[in-house]
Design a protein around this motif. Structure first.
Motif, PDB file in Angstrom:
ATOM      1  N   UNK A   1       0.790  -1.171   0.066  1.00 49.50           N
ATOM      2  CA  UNK A   1       0.176   0.154   0.016  1.00 49.50           C
ATOM      3  C   UNK A   1       0.788   1.179   0.103  1.00 49.50           C
ATOM      4  N   UNK A   2       2.072   1.405   0.563  1.00 52.48           N
ATOM      5  CA  UNK A   2       2.817   2.492   0.749  1.00 52.48           C
ATOM      6  C   UNK A   2       3.361   2.973  -0.564  1.00 52.48           C
ATOM      7  N   UNK A   3       3.853   2.172  -1.258  1.00 53.33           N
ATOM      8  CA  UNK A   3       4.223   2.562  -2.819  1.00 53.33           C
ATOM      9  C   UNK A   3       3.096   2.845  -3.834  1.00 53.33           C
ATOM     10  N   UNK A   4       1.795   2.222  -3.794  1.00 51.01           N
ATOM     11  CA  UNK A   4       0.795   2.325  -4.453  1.00 51.01           C
ATOM     12  C   UNK A   4       0.129   3.913  -3.932  1.00 51.01           C
ATOM     13  N   UNK A   5      -0.104   4.093  -2.655  1.00 48.54           N
ATOM     14  CA  UNK A   5      -0.340   5.379  -2.337  1.00 48.54           C
ATOM     15  C   UNK A   5       0.365   6.563  -2.673  1.00 48.54           C
ATOM     16  N   UNK A   6       1.846   6.493  -2.576  1.00 52.86           N
ATOM     17  CA  UNK A   6       2.716   7.304  -3.171  1.00 52.86           C
ATOM     18  C   UNK A   6       2.410   7.768  -4.700  1.00 52.86           C
ATOM     19  N   UNK A   7       2.359   6.557  -5.434  1.00 50.85           N
ATOM     20  CA  UNK A   7       2.055   6.719  -6.784  1.00 50.85           C
ATOM     21  C   UNK A   7       0.810   7.187  -7.216  1.00 50.85           C
ATOM     22  N   UNK A   8      -0.032   7.080  -6.472  1.00 49.87           N
ATOM     23  CA  UNK A   8      -1.689   7.688  -6.627  1.00 49.87           C
ATOM     24  C   UNK A   8      -1.440   9.183  -6.253  1.00 49.87           C
ATOM     25  N   UNK A   9      -0.741   9.256  -5.210  1.00 48.32           N
ATOM     26  CA  UNK A   9      -0.635  10.957  -4.908  1.00 48.32           C
ATOM     27  C   UNK A   9      -0.038  11.606  -5.938  1.00 48.32           C
ATOM     28  N   UNK A  10       1.239  11.357  -6.390  1.00 50.82           N
ATOM     29  CA  UNK A  10       1.851  11.740  -7.581  1.00 50.82           C
ATOM     30  C   UNK A  10       1.116  11.777  -9.032  1.00 50.82           C
ATOM     31  N   UNK A  11       0.106  10.979  -9.045  1.00 46.32           N
ATOM     32  CA  UNK A  11      -0.746  11.064 -10.095  1.00 46.32           C
ATOM     33  C   UNK A  11      -1.467  12.468 -10.437  1.00 46.32           C
ATOM     34  N   UNK A  12      -1.271  13.190 -11.328  1.00 41.39           N
ATOM     35  CA  UNK A  12      -2.075  14.074 -11.750  1.00 41.39           C
ATOM     36  C   UNK A  12      -3.578  13.831 -12.393  1.00 41.39           C
ATOM     37  N   UNK A  13      -4.604  14.415 -11.900  1.00 37.79           N
ATOM     38  CA  UNK A  13      -5.929  13.927 -12.481  1.00 37.79           C
ATOM     39  C   UNK A  13      -6.065  14.971 -13.685  1.00 37.79           C
ATOM     40  N   UNK A  14      -6.825  14.367 -14.631  1.00 39.82           N
ATOM     41  CA  UNK A  14      -7.223  15.298 -15.622  1.00 39.82           C
ATOM     42  C   UNK A  14      -8.571  16.147 -15.450  1.00 39.82           C
TER      43      UNK A  14
END
Length: 260
Positions: free
Chosen positions: A247-260
């Motif tokens: 969950x840690x890496x997935x959460x960081x990756x999701x946070x870094x994802x810019x929403x369109x």
């Protein structure tokens, strides 16, 4: 000092100020487990084969772990709230380490949980719970409890970033109350139906609860249980490592994802 450490400390400070500015919520989250201890300890204890004080000694570790599992709901709501209100978008525009924002939330929650565990332990002592194990084992139990809370908070942060809605996070968070019920937190699993006992024993809450009971000296490890419960400390560490690593890496990756 690395950027992650510096930015992470800033995020921890922000989250702690957030808790300080909302003392009612913090108090409520601490009062609920105490109320459950008094209710379950004196009502359910009279309906089980265990005498009252024996059941309360059995119950306290379970309530500690159930409260730690509440990190899913807390982490989810706070992350969803920040996302819904645009706070996460503002952080993305700043020169802040991407991992620092969710990590700061998780660490701040850990600090608040460590302080909030003390009242529940004190009430447990008042109603008859005792630490029967050694001091190192008791410290190990507390450390394991906090590690499990840290893992649960990462689950919540990931779910909160995925839902992006305070309302959805609140409704989904309420469903997490079922998780301790499907474990050995409140009752032994020996007499449950086969499939239900297997489900309960593979619940991470059951492994951590059994580990705390064993380390505190409150109850022996049950025989014939599934591997995580039969080897509770190793099982708890394995569950925590798996949840954080996933969950840690997935959460960081999701946070870094810019929403369109």
């Amino acid at each position: 000092m690395s950027a992650l450490t510096y930015d992470g400390m800033a995020m921890v400070g922000r989250q702690l100020r957030r808790v300080r500015n909302s003392p009612g919520l913090a108090i409520l989250t601490q009062v609920m487990p105490i109320n459950m201890l008094l209710f379950f300890g004196y009502v359910f204890g009279s309906a089980l084969a265990m005498p009252g004080r024996e059941y309360r000694s059995f119950l306290v570790p379970g309530l500690l772990v159930a409260t730690a599992a509440g990190g899913i709901m807390t982490g989810m709501f706070q992350a969803a709230q920040d996302t819904h209100r645009g706070v996460m978008d503002r952080f993305r525009t700043m020169p802040v380490s991407r991992a620092a924002v969710p990590l700061g939330q998780a660490v701040a929650d850990l600090v608040v949980t460590a302080a909030g565990t003390v009242p529940l332990l004190l009430v447990g002592l008042v109603v008859g719970w005792r630490v029967e194990g050694s001091a190192p084992e008791a410290l190990g139990a507390v450390g394991l409890l906090l590690l499990f809370r840290f893992a649960c908070t990462w689950i919540g942060i990931l779910l909160g970033l995925l839902t992006r809605s305070e309302e959805a996070a609140g409704q989904l968070g309420a469903a997490t109350f079922v998780l301790p019920l499907l474990s050995n937190a409140y009752i032994p699993t020996d007499n449950l139906a086969g499939w239900l006992r297997t489900t309960a024993e593979w619940n991470p809450i059951s492994a951590v609860t059994t580990a705390l009971r064993d380390l505190f000296g409150n109850a022996p490890v049950p025989e014939g249980a599934a591997w995580p419960v039969a080897h509770p400390v190793a099982g708890s560490l394995a569950w925590c490592a798996l949840l954080i690593a996933l969950c840690g890496p997935l959460a960081v990756r999701r946070y870094d994802r810019k929403e369109g």
